[in-house]
Design a protein around this motif. Structure first.
Motif, PDB file in Angstrom:
ATOM      1  N   LYS A 476       0.841  -1.203   0.000  1.00 49.53           N
ATOM      2  CA  LYS A 476       0.000   0.000   0.000  1.00 49.53           C
ATOM      3  C   LYS A 476       0.878   1.256   0.000  1.00 49.53           C
ATOM      4  N   GLN A 477       1.934   1.237   0.841  1.00 53.56           N
ATOM      5  CA  GLN A 477       2.838   2.396   0.890  1.00 53.56           C
ATOM      6  C   GLN A 477       3.562   2.595  -0.427  1.00 53.56           C
ATOM      7  N   ARG A 478       4.008   1.511  -1.050  1.00 60.29           N
ATOM      8  CA  ARG A 478       4.751   1.636  -2.310  1.00 60.29           C
ATOM      9  C   ARG A 478       3.861   2.163  -3.433  1.00 60.29           C
ATOM     10  N   LEU A 479       2.594   1.739  -3.457  1.00 66.31           N
ATOM     11  CA  LEU A 479       1.665   2.249  -4.470  1.00 66.31           C
ATOM     12  C   LEU A 479       1.335   3.725  -4.220  1.00 66.31           C
ATOM     13  N   SER A 480       1.271   4.121  -2.954  1.00 64.83           N
ATOM     14  CA  SER A 480       1.040   5.532  -2.622  1.00 64.83           C
ATOM     15  C   SER A 480       2.221   6.388  -3.066  1.00 64.83           C
ATOM     16  N   ILE A 481       3.427   5.859  -2.871  1.00 64.18           N
ATOM     17  CA  ILE A 481       4.630   6.573  -3.315  1.00 64.18           C
ATOM     18  C   ILE A 481       4.655   6.668  -4.844  1.00 64.18           C
ATOM     19  N   ALA A 482       4.292   5.565  -5.531  1.00 63.15           N
ATOM     20  CA  ALA A 482       4.251   5.569  -7.001  1.00 63.15           C
ATOM     21  C   ALA A 482       3.244   6.604  -7.511  1.00 63.15           C
ATOM     22  N   ARG A 483       2.136   6.760  -6.812  1.00 60.65           N
ATOM     23  CA  ARG A 483       1.123   7.747  -7.209  1.00 60.65           C
ATOM     24  C   ARG A 483       1.696   9.166  -7.172  1.00 60.65           C
ATOM     25  N   ALA A 484       2.481   9.467  -6.129  1.00 59.01           N
ATOM     26  CA  ALA A 484       3.102  10.794  -6.026  1.00 59.01           C
ATOM     27  C   ALA A 484       4.192  10.963  -7.082  1.00 59.01           C
ATOM     28  N   LEU A 485       4.965   9.895  -7.349  1.00 61.38           N
ATOM     29  CA  LEU A 485       6.056   9.984  -8.325  1.00 61.38           C
ATOM     30  C   LEU A 485       5.533  10.174  -9.745  1.00 61.38           C
ATOM     31  N   ALA A 486       4.397   9.517 -10.060  1.00 61.01           N
ATOM     32  CA  ALA A 486       3.830   9.618 -11.410  1.00 61.01           C
ATOM     33  C   ALA A 486       3.397  11.038 -11.736  1.00 61.01           C
ATOM     34  N   LYS A 487       3.136  11.817 -10.706  1.00 60.86           N
ATOM     35  CA  LYS A 487       2.723  13.218 -10.901  1.00 60.86           C
ATOM     36  C   LYS A 487       3.888  14.101 -11.364  1.00 60.86           C
ATOM     37  N   LYS A 488       5.126  13.701 -11.009  1.00 62.15           N
ATOM     38  CA  LYS A 488       6.350  14.438 -11.356  1.00 62.15           C
ATOM     39  C   LYS A 488       6.275  15.920 -10.969  1.00 62.15           C
ATOM     40  N   PRO A 489       6.007  16.200  -9.702  1.00 63.12           N
ATOM     41  CA  PRO A 489       5.917  17.598  -9.261  1.00 63.12           C
ATOM     42  C   PRO A 489       7.295  18.121  -8.861  1.00 63.12           C
ATOM     43  N   PRO A 490       7.432  19.423  -8.666  1.00 63.96           N
ATOM     44  CA  PRO A 490       8.724  19.971  -8.221  1.00 63.96           C
ATOM     45  C   PRO A 490       8.976  19.794  -6.730  1.00 63.96           C
ATOM     46  N   ILE A 491       7.940  19.419  -5.971  1.00 62.50           N
ATOM     47  CA  ILE A 491       8.081  19.236  -4.515  1.00 62.50           C
ATOM     48  C   ILE A 491       7.471  17.896  -4.134  1.00 62.50           C
ATOM     49  N   TYR A 492       8.228  17.100  -3.348  1.00 57.25           N
ATOM     50  CA  TYR A 492       7.729  15.828  -2.834  1.00 57.25           C
ATOM     51  C   TYR A 492       7.686  15.891  -1.308  1.00 57.25           C
ATOM     52  N   ILE A 493       6.575  15.408  -0.747  1.00 62.62           N
ATOM     53  CA  ILE A 493       6.450  15.330   0.715  1.00 62.62           C
ATOM     54  C   ILE A 493       6.159  13.874   1.083  1.00 62.62           C
ATOM     55  N   PHE A 494       7.050  13.287   1.870  1.00 62.85           N
ATOM     56  CA  PHE A 494       6.884  11.912   2.337  1.00 62.85           C
ATOM     57  C   PHE A 494       6.712  11.940   3.856  1.00 62.85           C
ATOM     58  N   ASP A 495       5.494  11.717   4.309  1.00 55.99           N
ATOM     59  CA  ASP A 495       5.198  11.773   5.743  1.00 55.99           C
ATOM     60  C   ASP A 495       5.329  10.372   6.348  1.00 55.99           C
ATOM     61  N   ASP A 496       6.539  10.046   6.797  1.00 59.20           N
ATOM     62  CA  ASP A 496       6.806   8.725   7.381  1.00 59.20           C
ATOM     63  C   ASP A 496       6.287   7.625   6.458  1.00 59.20           C
ATOM     64  N   SER A 497       6.607   7.755   5.173  1.00 60.41           N
ATOM     65  CA  SER A 497       6.032   6.879   4.143  1.00 60.41           C
ATOM     66  C   SER A 497       6.838   5.610   3.912  1.00 60.41           C
ATOM     67  N   PHE A 498       7.898   5.405   4.683  1.00 59.93           N
ATOM     68  CA  PHE A 498       8.749   4.221   4.490  1.00 59.93           C
ATOM     69  C   PHE A 498       8.705   3.284   5.692  1.00 59.93           C
ATOM     70  N   SER A 499       7.799   3.566   6.638  1.00 59.32           N
ATOM     71  CA  SER A 499       7.786   2.823   7.904  1.00 59.32           C
ATOM     72  C   SER A 499       7.421   1.357   7.736  1.00 59.32           C
ATOM     73  N   ALA A 500       6.592   1.031   6.711  1.00 58.02           N
ATOM     74  CA  ALA A 500       6.162  -0.358   6.529  1.00 58.02           C
ATOM     75  C   ALA A 500       7.098  -1.154   5.620  1.00 58.02           C
ATOM     76  N   LEU A 501       8.185  -0.503   5.147  1.00 54.55           N
ATOM     77  CA  LEU A 501       9.110  -1.175   4.243  1.00 54.55           C
ATOM     78  C   LEU A 501      10.253  -1.810   5.013  1.00 54.55           C
ATOM     79  N   ASP A 502      10.711  -2.954   4.538  1.00 50.97           N
ATOM     80  CA  ASP A 502      11.885  -3.574   5.151  1.00 50.97           C
ATOM     81  C   ASP A 502      13.117  -2.762   4.768  1.00 50.97           C
ATOM     82  N   PHE A 503      14.224  -2.986   5.462  1.00 51.52           N
ATOM     83  CA  PHE A 503      15.433  -2.172   5.256  1.00 51.52           C
ATOM     84  C   PHE A 503      15.970  -2.280   3.833  1.00 51.52           C
TER      85      PHE A 503
END
Length: 576
Positions: A476-503
């Motif tokens: 779910k987190q990776r798809l949310s990140i992909a959604r933001a990346l697909a937009k290709k904006p000049p500013i990215y905000i990641f609010d603790d968006s890597f917490s569910a990912l393994d190292f």
């Protein structure tokens, strides 16, 4: 109520047509008793010959049949137009409510609560719709029918008019008492529906937590208490309303007996015709039924009034975060973000959540925030897209205060990944393209380490269920990140968006992200030091204040708070 009734203005013509059909129905209903009186007095009891009586009955009977058919047509047509007005009005109200809530900032949503907003958009609108439908039918029909019946009854026999008047007075007195008892309970019904929706929503969304702590019985008691309060109130109101039926029936039977008894003496004395008495009986029943309709409207009115007020409360709410009159366009965004002595506090909170926050986030660099839970990290980044407005100071993007630019332009320049990943029912493709309708989303999925979707039989057309229950937290987190990346904006905000990912995935994602967003401004909130240690600027927050600012190595030497965090997560070798 005035705000809600204003939605009837576009339907004035249809309402006039409905009233015209209602008048036709009233006319036919008032004409039929007179014709029945003529049949009795001339066609049956008169001294005419049998052929003449037959011709009289046939002539009047055909007229009655025609009027009856006309009455049916008028009744169906008036109901059709009334329902059209009611459903059209409710559709418009729901549309405006949804549009208004879409404009709400987080502060307004917190004020009403999600459960209450859902109730207002569904249940409250339904109450208003029912009132408009019944009101256009009964509220207009009953007064005209009552006035017409009273006029015709007095015209037929003034000496019996007092009987009908007495029955009406007694009926109104009883109904008045019943309504005074029921009205206070009506006003509390919608609040009790709100409470039941709130408890249901909390229990359904938190089902796993409830089961994990074995609190099913406690939650059942919470629901049962809310359900019981609503049931007892509804039961009391319904009992009062059902009493009205027998009361009306008793009044009508008593009135019929009184008219027949007293009218019989007048007939015996030769001062009243049998047909006139039967017609008077019909008019008296029309009068009582009309007052019954009016009482039904007054029964529905309190609940509709409460619902209309609750709807108007949402529609009249002043939006706290909106475009200024002469808001500037935000174009060709480079992405430099400047916080200049920013303070922020929630509503009527005693203390500010953020105090004197000053820093600059530059394009092509990563600015990271770290600190204990409740230190204000998420609050701080929620100020950038103006989910909340600063209490003091200013936030500027490329030198422009974000309060002076258009909200659409501001948020269009930001790719936002929330702390709690949110996916919508649909497909992987529809979710990733949610921020941008670009044809190719493969690169965004690869950078977000979500290219696993191409290994599935359906690929990017794989279904995402309601609430994304068919994907894991990390997916779910990776798809949310992909959604933001697909937009290709000049500013990215990641609010603790890597917490569910393994190292391993976290490291691979950050490495791929560096090349994909090399010219963008990246804002990261994280709990893990390993996620942010390579950032060009790390800002340490504690109780809403900046207690450290610099690179990882600089903060290890200059900020004891940051070093304590690192020592709790990294080995001595990693620290060295």
């Amino acid at each position: 109520m005035k705000k809600v009734l204003s939605y009837l203005k576009p339907y004035i013509l249809i309402i006039i047509i409905s009233i015209a059909f209602l008048m036709g129905q009233v006319y036919t209903e008032l004409s039929l008793p007179n014709m029945m009186s003529e049949i009795v007095d001339q066609g049956i009891l008169s001294d005419l010959t049998a052929p003449e009586k037959y011709a009289c009955i046939k002539d009047i009977g055909l007229k009655m049949l025609g009027l009856s058919l006309l009455s049916v047509v008028c009744s169906i047509a008036s109901s059709f137009f009334a329902i059209r007005v009611a459903t059209g009005t409710s559709k418009t109200i729901r549309r405006d409510l949804f549009a208004k809530v879409n404009e709400f900032s987080s502060g307004e949503i917190d004020k009403f609560s999600t459960a209450s907003l859902i109730t207002r958009t569904t249940n409250d609108v339904t109450q208003v719709q029912n009132f408009v439908a019944m009101g256009l039918k009964m509220m207009l029909f009953a007064p005209f029918m009552a006035i017409g019946s009273i006029f015709m009854a007095i015209k037929l026999c003034k000496s019996l008019a007092w009987v009908a008047a007495l029955a009406v007075v007694i009926l109104l007195a009883i109904l008045g008492v019943l309504l005074l008892i029921a009205l206070p309970r009506f006003k509390s019904l919608q609040n009790l529906v709100d409470k039941l929706n709130l408890v249901s929503r909390e229990e359904l969304s938190g089902m796993l937590v409830i089961r994990a702590f074995g609190n099913e019985q406690h939650e059942e008691e919470r629901f049962n208490n809310a359900n019981k309060d609503l049931t007892l109130t509804m039961r009391f109101v319904q009992r009062v309303l059902f009493i009205m039926g027998p009361v009306i029936q008793m009044a009508m039977i008593g009135l019929q007996l009184a008219i027949v008894w007293i009218g019989g003496h007048y007939i015996d004395a030769g001062t009243l015709q049998i047909g006139d008495m039967m017609a008077f009986l019909q008019y008296a029943q029309h009068i009582l039924i009309s007052f019954l309709f009016v009482s039904a409207i007054f029964v529905m009115l309190p609940r509709a009034q409460v619902s209309a007020d609750r709807i108007a409360e949402v529609l009249n709410t002043e939006i706290s975060i909106k475009d200024k009159e002469n808001a500037e366009n935000l174009t060709d965004v480079k992405g430099e973000i400047v916080f200049d002595h920013v303070d922020f506090g929630y509503g009527d909170a005693a203390e500010a959540a953020l105090r004197d926050i000053t820093f600059t986030a530059k394009p092509g660099e990563t600015t990271a925030f770290i600190g204990a839970t409740g230190s204000g990290k998420s609050t701080l980044i929620n100020l950038i897209p103006r989910f909340y407005d600063v209490t003091k100071g200013s936030i500027k993007i490329d030198g422009k205060d974000i309060r002076d630019v258009k909200l659409h332009d501001l948020r269009e320049a930001i790719g936002y990944v929330p702390q709690k990943a949110v996916l919508f029912s649909g497909t992987v493709e529809s979710n990733v393209k949610y921020g941008n309708e670009a044809e190719d989303i493969k690169e965004a999925l690869e950078v977000a380490q979500a290219s696993y979707v191409y290994d599935k039989p359906e690929g990017i057309q794989s279904e995402v269920s309601q609430g994304a229950t068919n994907v894991s937290g990390g997916q779910k987190q990776r798809l949310s990140i992909a959604r933001a990346l697909a937009k290709k904006p000049p500013i990215y905000i990641f609010d603790d968006s890597f917490s569910a990912l393994d190292f391993k995935t976290d490291a691979a994602l950050r490495k791929a992200l560096k090349g994909y967003t090399d010219k963008a401004t990246i804002i990261i909130v994280a709990q893990r030091v390993s996620t942010i240690m390579n950032a060009e600027q790390i800002i340490v927050l504690d109780e809403g204040k900046i207690v450290g600012k610099g690179t990882h190595s600089e903060l290890l030497d200059s900020c004891s708070y940051y070093r304590a965090i690192c020592e709790s997560q990294l080995s001595k070798e990693e620290l060295a």
